[in-house]
Scaffold this motif. Structure first.
Motif, short mmCIF file in Angstrom:
data_model
loop_
_atom_site.label_atom_id
_atom_site.label_comp_id
_atom_site.label_asym_id
_atom_site.label_seq_id
_atom_site.Cartn_x
_atom_site.Cartn_y
_atom_site.Cartn_z
N GLY A 129 0.79 -1.24 0.00
CA GLY A 129 0.00 0.00 0.00
C GLY A 129 0.82 1.28 0.00
O GLY A 129 0.29 2.37 0.26
N ARG A 130 2.11 1.17 -0.30
CA ARG A 130 2.97 2.35 -0.22
C ARG A 130 2.65 3.32 -1.36
O ARG A 130 2.54 2.94 -2.51
CB ARG A 130 4.42 1.88 -0.34
N ARG A 131 2.50 4.59 -1.00
CA ARG A 131 2.15 5.60 -2.00
C ARG A 131 3.38 6.15 -2.70
O ARG A 131 4.36 6.53 -2.04
CB ARG A 131 1.50 6.81 -1.33
N LEU A 132 3.27 6.30 -4.01
CA LEU A 132 4.38 6.88 -4.78
C LEU A 132 4.63 8.32 -4.33
O LEU A 132 5.76 8.77 -4.19
CB LEU A 132 4.06 6.84 -6.27
N ARG A 133 3.55 9.04 -4.08
CA ARG A 133 3.64 10.44 -3.65
C ARG A 133 4.49 10.55 -2.38
O ARG A 133 5.30 11.45 -2.23
CB ARG A 133 2.23 10.95 -3.38
N ASP A 134 4.30 9.61 -1.44
CA ASP A 134 5.08 9.63 -0.20
C ASP A 134 6.52 9.29 -0.47
O ASP A 134 7.44 9.91 0.05
CB ASP A 134 4.50 8.64 0.82
N LYS A 135 6.72 8.28 -1.32
CA LYS A 135 8.09 7.86 -1.61
C LYS A 135 8.87 9.02 -2.23
O LYS A 135 10.07 9.17 -2.00
CB LYS A 135 8.06 6.65 -2.55
N TRP A 136 8.19 9.83 -3.04
CA TRP A 136 8.86 10.93 -3.74
C TRP A 136 8.74 12.28 -3.00
O TRP A 136 9.06 13.32 -3.58
CB TRP A 136 8.28 11.08 -5.15
N ALA A 137 8.29 12.24 -1.75
CA ALA A 137 8.04 13.49 -1.03
C ALA A 137 9.29 14.37 -0.96
O ALA A 137 9.21 15.60 -1.05
CB ALA A 137 7.52 13.19 0.37
N ASP A 138 10.47 13.76 -0.83
CA ASP A 138 11.71 14.56 -0.77
C ASP A 138 12.44 14.56 -2.10
O ASP A 138 13.65 14.77 -2.16
CB ASP A 138 12.64 14.00 0.33
N GLY A 139 11.74 14.26 -3.15
CA GLY A 139 12.37 14.20 -4.48
C GLY A 139 12.22 12.80 -5.04
O GLY A 139 12.15 11.83 -4.28
N PRO A 140 12.16 12.70 -6.38
CA PRO A 140 11.93 11.38 -6.98
C PRO A 140 13.08 10.41 -6.75
O PRO A 140 14.23 10.83 -6.62
CB PRO A 140 11.80 11.70 -8.47
N ARG A 141 12.75 9.16 -6.70
CA ARG A 141 13.73 8.06 -6.63
C ARG A 141 13.28 7.03 -7.65
O ARG A 141 12.15 6.54 -7.58
CB ARG A 141 13.76 7.42 -5.23
N THR A 142 14.16 6.73 -8.58
CA THR A 142 13.81 5.78 -9.64
C THR A 142 15.06 4.98 -10.01
O THR A 142 16.16 5.32 -9.58
CB THR A 142 13.38 6.49 -10.94
N PHE A 143 14.87 3.97 -10.84
CA PHE A 143 16.02 3.34 -11.50
C PHE A 143 15.89 3.64 -12.98
O PHE A 143 14.86 3.31 -13.60
CB PHE A 143 16.05 1.84 -11.22
N LEU A 144 16.86 4.31 -13.54
CA LEU A 144 16.90 4.72 -14.95
C LEU A 144 15.76 5.67 -15.32
O LEU A 144 15.47 5.86 -16.50
CB LEU A 144 16.86 3.49 -15.88
N GLY A 145 15.12 6.25 -14.31
CA GLY A 145 13.98 7.11 -14.61
C GLY A 145 12.83 6.34 -15.22
O GLY A 145 11.93 6.92 -15.83
N LEU A 146 12.85 5.02 -15.07
CA LEU A 146 11.84 4.18 -15.74
C LEU A 146 11.10 3.25 -14.79
O LEU A 146 10.02 2.77 -15.11
CB LEU A 146 12.50 3.34 -16.84
N GLN A 147 11.74 2.92 -13.66
CA GLN A 147 11.06 2.03 -12.71
C GLN A 147 11.34 2.48 -11.28
O GLN A 147 12.29 3.23 -11.03
CB GLN A 147 11.55 0.60 -12.91
N VAL A 148 10.49 2.01 -10.37
CA VAL A 148 10.58 2.46 -8.98
C VAL A 148 10.54 1.25 -8.05
O VAL A 148 9.65 0.40 -8.18
CB VAL A 148 9.39 3.39 -8.65
N GLU A 149 11.48 1.22 -7.14
CA GLU A 149 11.52 0.12 -6.16
C GLU A 149 10.24 0.17 -5.29
O GLU A 149 9.83 1.24 -4.86
CB GLU A 149 12.78 0.28 -5.28
N GLY A 150 9.61 -0.98 -5.12
CA GLY A 150 8.36 -1.03 -4.34
C GLY A 150 7.12 -0.95 -5.24
O GLY A 150 6.00 -1.09 -4.75
N PHE A 151 7.36 -0.72 -6.53
CA PHE A 151 6.23 -0.58 -7.48
C PHE A 151 6.45 -1.50 -8.68
O PHE A 151 6.80 -1.06 -9.77
CB PHE A 151 6.10 0.89 -7.91
N PRO A 152 6.28 -2.81 -8.45
CA PRO A 152 6.60 -3.78 -9.50
C PRO A 152 5.80 -3.54 -10.78
O PRO A 152 4.64 -3.12 -10.72
CB PRO A 152 6.19 -5.14 -8.89
N ASN A 153 6.44 -3.80 -11.90
CA ASN A 153 5.76 -3.76 -13.21
C ASN A 153 5.17 -2.40 -13.57
O ASN A 153 4.29 -2.30 -14.40
CB ASN A 153 4.64 -4.81 -13.30
N LEU A 154 5.66 -1.36 -12.89
CA LEU A 154 5.25 0.00 -13.25
C LEU A 154 6.40 0.63 -14.03
O LEU A 154 7.54 0.61 -13.57
CB LEU A 154 4.98 0.83 -11.99
#
Ligand code: FAD
Length: 534
Positions: A395-420
């Motif tokens: 149930g982790r929200r992307l908005r919360d994860k990025w509250a202090d700035g975005p975190r991604t891998f390659l600007g294409l995927q996000v840890e904790g958000f499979p298949n997104l």
């Protein structure tokens, strides 16, 4: 329950359209949800007068289809919005895209159902759909922002945001029109509106360094040359930092004599497009001293073009050097201020106090208006994400994860958000690019990864925390030497009209498209190192 679709794509702009086409080729069941009533994204929504490319038209279109390249003709070097929208519709027809797109459908929430390994997507009107993969193609500049000013909404005259411009013609003739904003959109709109307006008032908070576009029609001989050299053009774009045909001059600004430097700047100023920004001396965007030389040159240009000396000073930026914010390209913008029926209100001297039923109150007095235009831009890059309630594992929200700035891998995927997958998302080279060139790279890469998973029977992919952390460090490293990281702008995550976006966070990728492509290719070649499959 099996998912309704293999893949859900949100958005039918240049990204979503191409992604749909590629996934269909894999034989996947794909559904695209699009808030607008047609394809084109940016070019569907931004119908304001003067809206046109800053990219050369013939470098902007898709490169993947010989047929589309052969059949489509751009009429101008920098096409206006209606032509680009026609282009998007032409592509949609050609590829028969619309049958898999649901228009008028804004996605409000996307929740990852962990046991099922599926994304559960809900539209604003409560419609639901499920798919194994979720791909956001929601645009870097697609969430318009209104200014935070008391009384917004109380104005009784015509009021428009440039990114929500009506589909019917709007007349300015004989009217008192006010424009709030002086960014890239405003510069285009103001120049066009000034041609027919009764009286125009421009409310300016921060002037920008604008450079001439030098647009022109494409004649038959040039058309034939453009078509015959598409392969070379796209190859050249691939090699340049921002995938434009313009790339930095190998010399440093202070390596050459003052006369040579002046002649070079003059030449760039006379040439069409972003050459003065992307094709300048290689250190003007990284060295204060080098930047001061082009900034001084641009300052002189404004003084030459604006007749009233006091007005010229108001139009000269004082809080940033040339090129450290997005450079608006213009076609007679400064000359607008020589018209007797145009007034500039400098909001640094007389801030807006409120918008009223009849116009705008500044500290300097009331400005009665018949029409008010908000050219106040976008909640850039992360804004469209913030407007969807995206929840990943646990149930982790992307908005919360990025509250202090975005975190991604390659600007294409996000840890904790499979298949997104986040096309043109934060920390992706596409945010600092002649965008379709980067869109094609993003989409091809994601499509290849999905094909790879199918071949191996994987149903789930997600980056590791370590890979994400490493990417974050790399992204910040790419920004460190750039002067634009020392200036407030949307590229630094600043938007004074959006709560929580007053602190600088780096949201783009400044390593250049070739470096980015190399990194993505390395990851794929190493069997998708940094990703965990399930
Ligand atoms: C005025 C203007 C001029 C530009 N000029 C250039 C240029 O010259 N060169 C250049 O490279 N780039 C330019 N850009 C950037 C432009 O956005 C990109 O070139 C490109 O169009 C991005 O395509 P996209 O498909 O990624 O996003 P978009 O075109 O923004 O499409 C995103 C789509 O997603 C939809 N969407 C968003 N959220 C939701 C949701 N929750 N539910 C359903 N649908 C949703 C939107 O309605 C939109 O149709 C310009 C941008 C603007 C605003």
């Amino acid at each position: 329950m099996s998912a309704d679709f293999d893949v859900i794509v949100i958005g039918a702009g240049m990204s979503g359209m191409y992604q749909l086409h590629r996934l269909r080729d894999l034989g996947l069941r794909v559904r695209v949800f699009e808030a607008g009533d047609g394809v084109g994204g940016t070019w569907y929504w931004n119908r304001y007068p003067g809206a046109r490319f800053d990219s050369e038209s013939w470098t902007y279109g898709y490169s993947f289809s010989e047929e589309i390249l052969a059949e489509w003709q751009w009429s101008e070097h920098f096409a206006a919005q209606p032509e680009t929208l026609r282009y998007c519709n032409f592509v949609a027809d050609k590829l028969d895209l619309r049958r898999d797109i649901e228009f008028g459908c804004r996605i409000a929430a996307a929740v990852y159902d962990e046991p099922a390994g599926e994304w559960d997507v809900t539209s604003q009107d409560g419609q639901r759909a499920r798919a194994r993969f979720l791909i956001t193609a929601i645009g870097p500049l697609s969430a318009p922002t209104m200014p935070v000013i008391p009384g917004v909404g109380t104005f009784r005259g015509e009021a428009y945001h440039t990114a929500r411009w009506p589909h019917e013609p709007v007349s300015f003739s004989g009217k008192r029109v006010g424009v709030i904003g002086t960014g890239a959109t405003a510069v285009q709109a103001i120049t066009e509106i000034a041609k027919t307006v009764g009286h125009l008032t421009v409310f300016q908070r921060t002037p920008n360094w604008c450079a001439p576009l030098h647009n022109s029609p494409i004649d038959a001989v040039t058309q034939a040359r453009i078509k015959a050299t598409y392969a070379e053009t796209f190859a050249r774009c691939r090699q340049s930092f921002g995938c434009f045909i313009h790339d930095a001059d190998p010399r440093k600004a202070l390596e050459v004599s003052a006369e040579e430097r002046e002649a070079f700047f003059e030449q760039r100023y006379r040439e069409p497009g972003f050459g003065i920004w992307m094709g300048n001396f290689r250190d003007v965007l990284v060295s204060e001293e080098a930047n001061a030389t082009i900034t001084e040159f641009m300052r002189r240009k404004i003084r030459q073009r604006v007749k009233d000396v006091h007005l010229a000073e108001k139009l000269i930026p004082t809080n940033h050097g040339f090129g450290t914010r997005r450079v608006p390209l213009e076609s007679g913008y400064y000359e607008v201020y020589n018209q007797p029926n145009v007034r500039l209100v400098d909001l640094r001297e007389t801030p807006i106090e409120r918008i009223t039923e009849s116009g705008v109150d500044t500290r300097g007095g009331h400005h009665p208006l018949d029409m008010l235009i908000y050219a106040t831009g976008f909640d850039a890059v992360t804004g469209a994400f913030d407007r969807i309630d995206i929840r990943g594992r646990a149930g982790r929200r992307l908005r919360d994860k990025w509250a202090d700035g975005p975190r991604t891998f390659l600007g294409l995927q996000v840890e904790g958000f499979p298949n997104l997958f986040t096309l043109v998302g934060p920390h992706n080279a596409a945010t600092f690019c002649n965008i379709p060139r980067c869109i094609e790279q993003n989409v091809d890469w994601v499509t290849t990864l999905i094909a790879h998973m199918r071949e191996r029977g994987h149903s789930r992919v997600e980056p590791t925390p370590a890979a994400e952390q490493e990417w974050l460090q790399h992204v910040h490293e790419t920004g460190r030497r750039m002067l634009f990281t020392r200036v407030d702008s949307w590229m630094m995550g600043i938007n004074t009209n959006v709560a929580g976006k007053q602190t600088r966070t780096f949201i783009v990728y400044a390593g250049g498209a070739p470096k980015y492509r190399e990194k993505c290719d390395e990851v794929a070649a190493a069997g998708y190192a940094g990703f965990v499959f399930g």
